[in-house]
Design a protein around this motif. Structure first.
Motif, PDB file in Angstrom:
ATOM      1  N   ASP A 142     -34.927  24.171   3.309  1.00 39.46           N
ATOM      2  CA  ASP A 142     -35.738  24.607   3.370  1.00 39.46           C
ATOM      3  C   ASP A 142     -36.801  25.646   2.602  1.00 39.46           C
ATOM      4  O   ASP A 142     -35.684  26.689   2.677  1.00 39.46           O
ATOM      5  N   SER A 145     -39.946  29.484   4.078  1.00 38.66           N
ATOM      6  CA  SER A 145     -40.173  29.836   4.320  1.00 38.66           C
ATOM      7  C   SER A 145     -41.537  30.179   3.376  1.00 38.66           C
ATOM      8  O   SER A 145     -41.179  30.755   2.001  1.00 38.66           O
ATOM      9  N   HIS A 173     -42.888  27.441   7.006  1.00 43.25           N
ATOM     10  CA  HIS A 173     -41.900  26.562   7.617  1.00 43.25           C
ATOM     11  C   HIS A 173     -42.371  25.440   6.417  1.00 43.25           C
ATOM     12  O   HIS A 173     -42.981  24.651   7.099  1.00 43.25           O
TER      13      HIS A 173
END
Length: 526
Positions: A502, A504, A455
């Motif tokens: 964020d 991933s 991540h």
């Protein structure tokens, strides 16, 4: 000035320029972080003991001009009489002459005949100096305290040896302490080279050194005044706007008025927006970079020193986006400086320039990616992505290039992929993004990154998602920027001009920078 001094002027000018350029080269070769080693996000210069810029590397105007107030801030804290050979001073505080917190500044005195005869300075954008986001450029910061460790001028080295307590403090506040200390040592190496070579130059020229330096500053002033006298008198205005401040999408005005009379120029940023809650504020020291770049552009053949600033005066209204009060957030000031440069060039082009030009895109996207691999190992890198230049009456604008105060290089894809679990699927000119006209605006850049494992976080600082670079003489405007994250589940998250998100493994980050304006109406098809 006597005959001997006149003979020495050109050799000393070339020697000083060579010293500054070699300082820059040594710093880049020794740097640990890719943004400095590959991107060249650093700068070096030599000053007289009273703080006047004597020579600067041909590198990054975004940082070079800001060294002037940084050295002045140091001299207010520590006069040269209190300095010793082998000392080095360290700072980054925007209210002491710094820019934003990742830009650490190192200054070393140069001794000759038992006294300080010059100052060698180096500034470098460090990978991480703390704060709420990896890379220390949080686009959603609302105060300086969220952006990292703030350092007023402090003595970092004594007799050449670093203070271990200061280095421990720096390391404890950085996500990449090895890079930070390594890059600081690169700066020390650069200023040490500058000190050694400047002292040797002064020894060779003897008592003539000071007089020749004064003559070089006077020559730069004289040539700049000649360029101003050759332009018509008048007053010209320009306005541009940022796409919000990272917190609000309300446009942020950048306004400038140029008032030229004879061989003087007054630059007034009154009318720019009040300081913002988000981090697009630019400290006065940062704004000096834009002003120095513009004044140097008037007489590029002049010696590369601060003499060009003597004919200029300027107003940066206190409490505005170009002169914020503490504790304003400032990490995203690059966009403000880029549009301030566009405003200066646009105002001058509208009334004084012999050959008007269309606006540059005014974008230098700063991207900081960080995260953890599947085994928990942390990684981080920062890079700068260019955009398009404006067209002129002679030619199309250049595509994928840093303009005005920007002069950073792209980070090679091989370096990115070796430092982070990231694959770059696309690095290309963004065809069609330059304005259409007789001469087209330069196109922006398209980059596509995929996170391969674990991540991570994305700190994205762009510009021109809403506004556009203006065309000239009927030419079309450049296309706006765009950014998005394409998720593995099919979702697409469109990013505003400043964002922290964020991602991933498997997600893709797409960045498309703006194009420059075109010049002249498109010729009709036959």
């Amino acid at each position: 000035m006597n005959h001997e001094h006149l003979i020495l002027m050109e050799p000393v000018r070339l020697a000083l320029q060579g010293i500054a350029d070699r300082m820059q080269s040594r710093m880049m070769r020794a740097a640990y972080s890719s943004i400095a080693r590959e991107g060249g996000d650093c700068a070096a210069a030599v000053f007289l003991p009273d703080g006047r810029l004597l020579a600067q590397a041909r590198s990054l105007p975004l940082l070079l001009g800001s060294l002037i107030p940084a050295v002045a801030g140091l001299l207010r804290r520590c006069p040269v009489e209190a300095m010793a050979d082998g000392d080095a001073w360290l700072m980054n505080d925007p209210w002491s002459g710094g820019t934003h917190l990742p830009d650490l500044i190192v200054v070393r005195p140069v001794f000759g005949g038992g006294a300080v005869v010059a100052l060698a300075a180096a500034i470098l954008h460090h990978q991480d100096v703390g704060g709420v986001a990896a890379g220390s450029i949080p686009p959603d910061a609302t105060e300086i305290y969220q952006e990292g460790l703030r350092i007023p001028p402090v003595r970092w080295r004594v007799a050449g040896a670093p203070d271990p307590h200061i280095e421990a403090l720096l390391s404890a506040n950085s996500r990449t302490p090895g890079n930070l200390l390594g890059d600081l040592n690169a700066q020390w190496s650069a200023v040490s080279l500058g000190a050694e070579e400047t002292a040797a130059l002064r020894a060779r020229t003897g008592a003539a050194f000071e007089a020749v330096c004064e003559a070089l500053l006077a020559q730069s002033e004289r040539l700049t005044r000649e360029a101003l006298r050759a332009a018509p008198d008048g007053e010209w205005h320009w306005r541009d706007q940022l796409d919000g401040d990272g917190i609000s999408d309300t446009p942020v005005r950048i306004a400038v008025a140029l008032r030229k009379r004879g061989d003087t120029l007054h630059i007034d940023f009154t009318g720019s927006s009040p300081q913002t809650r988000g981090p697009v504020n630019a400290s006065p020291s940062s704004m000096v970079s834009a002003i120095l770049f513009f004044m140097r552009s008037l007489a590029p053949q002049a010696p590369n020193n601060a003499g060009c600033l003597v004919p200029a005066s300027w107003v940066l209204p206190e409490g505005s986006v170009v002169n914020p009060r503490l504790p304003a957030a400032v990490n995203a000031r690059t966009a403000t400086l880029k549009l301030a440069c566009n405003a200066l060039l646009g105002a001058w082009s509208s009334g004084a320039a012999r050959e008007p030009m269309a606006a540059n895109a005014g974008v230098a996207t700063v991207l900081s990616l960080g995260g953890a691999r599947a085994d928990g190992q942390r990684w981080l890198f920062t890079e700068i992505i260019a955009s398009g230049a404006g067209a002129s009456a002679r030619s199309d604008g250049t595509s994928g290039v840093s303009t005005d105060v920007g002069n950073a290089r792209n980070t090679p894809l091989e370096v990115i992929e070796s430092e982070a679990p990231v694959r770059v699927h696309c690095y290309a000119v963004r065809e069609g993004s330059g304005g259409a006209g007789r001469f087209s605006g330069g196109h922006g850049v398209r980059r596509v990154y995929e996170l391969l494992e674990g991540h991570g976080s994305v700190s994205y600082r762009g510009e021109r998602h809403v506004s556009r670079a203006r065309g000239s003489e009927g030419g079309g405007d450049g296309a706006p920027s765009a950014a998005r994250i394409e998720r593995t589940d099919g979702r697409v998250d469109v990013l505003p001009a400043r964002a922290r998100v964020d991602w991933s493994a498997g997600d893709r980050l797409v960045i498309e920078t703006a194009g420059g304006g075109a010049w002249g109406e498109a010729m009709p098809r036959q």
